[in-house]
Write an enzyme that holds these catalytic residues in place. Structure first.
Site, PDB file in Angstrom:
ATOM      1  N   ASP A  29     -26.152 -30.076  33.576  1.00  0.00           N
ATOM      2  CA  ASP A  29     -27.452 -29.695  34.101  1.00  0.00           C
ATOM      3  C   ASP A  29     -28.096 -28.779  33.060  1.00  0.00           C
ATOM      4  O   ASP A  29     -27.408 -28.199  32.222  1.00  0.00           O
ATOM      5  CB  ASP A  29     -27.246 -28.962  35.434  1.00  0.00           C
ATOM      6  CG  ASP A  29     -28.498 -28.270  35.922  1.00  0.00           C
ATOM      7  OD1 ASP A  29     -29.543 -28.943  36.026  1.00  0.00           O
ATOM      8  OD2 ASP A  29     -28.436 -27.059  36.196  1.00  0.00           O
ATOM      9  N   ASP A  31     -31.364 -26.335  33.644  1.00  0.00           N
ATOM     10  CA  ASP A  31     -31.886 -25.048  34.100  1.00  0.00           C
ATOM     11  C   ASP A  31     -30.812 -24.225  34.810  1.00  0.00           C
ATOM     12  O   ASP A  31     -30.176 -24.711  35.755  1.00  0.00           O
ATOM     13  CB  ASP A  31     -33.072 -25.263  35.040  1.00  0.00           C
ATOM     14  CG  ASP A  31     -34.258 -25.890  34.338  1.00  0.00           C
ATOM     15  OD1 ASP A  31     -35.359 -25.345  34.425  1.00  0.00           O
ATOM     16  OD2 ASP A  31     -34.085 -26.946  33.683  1.00  0.00           O
TER      17      ASP A  31
END
Length: 236
Positions: A29, A31
């Site tokens: 991922d 953020d």
């Protein structure tokens, strides 16, 4: 059964150490995992709406909002009229790699793993992180732009409209198929509820400074220190 260590690692369902080279793919991922911010929140600051957008982001990451796509549409709509220059400002002035990010990516690459960046965020940022770290594959969302301003909408792409949790899982599985490997040969790292689908099909799921729901389901939870603490579990 889980094992906690005094220095902020929680292991569940396996006995370390593992070998990094036993895996063939590592998926991140972006953020609040690979980087230190939630980009949508920081863009919203330029519109004076950071608090409003950040509240939606937090609820989505905690799994309190189950329709991630709708939550993202709501947040992006609040960005309408923000100049593209604000995205450059976020990238140049606020975005940093999280501690240990580059070390982990380099160790994975040295061990022969391919790298995948899957994000509910935006290509403006994922493309730049991809180029900085030499990441092999990415999937994220495209912000609509007209006359140098955000439209408040996202642009449809050939694979669909929004990269949510299910799309992250689909991309991980598709990348495994492309590489002719089993999903159990993939590592998936994330911090929010929309990372759980891809973490659930991977061979090693890693929560990084994650929301409680994610920490509770991951095989490895890194609660203190940098991303490269995974190398204490899966040795180079």
């Amino acid at each position: 059964m889980s094992t906690s260590t005094p220095d902020g690692l929680v292991l569940r369902g396996f006995t370390p150490p593992l070998r990094l080279a036993d895996f063939k793919l590592i998926a991140f991922d972006m953020d609040s995992t690979l980087i230190n911010i939630e980009c949508v929140d920081e863009i919203a600051a330029a519109a004076g709406r950071k608090e409003e957008v950040a509240a939606i982001t937090e609820a989505a990451m905690r799994g309190e909002i189950t329709d991630y796509k709708e939550s993202l549409r709501q947040r992006v709509a609040l960005l309408k009229g923000v100049p593209v220059s604000a995205l450059h400002e976020v990238f140049d002035q606020r975005l940093q790699l999280n501690p240990g990010a580059e070390a982990l990516v380099r160790a994975a690459q040295a061990a022969g793993l391919k790298t995948l960046l899957v994000s509910g965020g935006f290509t403006f940022f994922t493309d730049r992180i991809r180029d900085r770290l030499g990441i092999d594959y990415t999937r994220s969302n495209v912000l609509g732009v007209e006359d140098g301003l955000l439209t408040g909408r996202m642009v449809d792409q050939p694979w669909g409209d929004i990269c949510d949790g299910e799309e992250k899982k689909k991309m991980l599985l598709a990348t495994c198929a492309l590489l002719h490997i089993a999903p159990k040969q993939a590592i998936a790292m994330g911090d929010g509820a929309n990372d759980l689908p891809m973490m659930g099909v991977s061979g090693l799921s890693v929560a990084y400074h994650a929301k409680p729901k994610v920490r509770d389901q991951a095989m490895v939870a890194i609660n203190d220190g940098g991303l490269d603490r995974l190398l204490e579990v899966a040795r180079p």
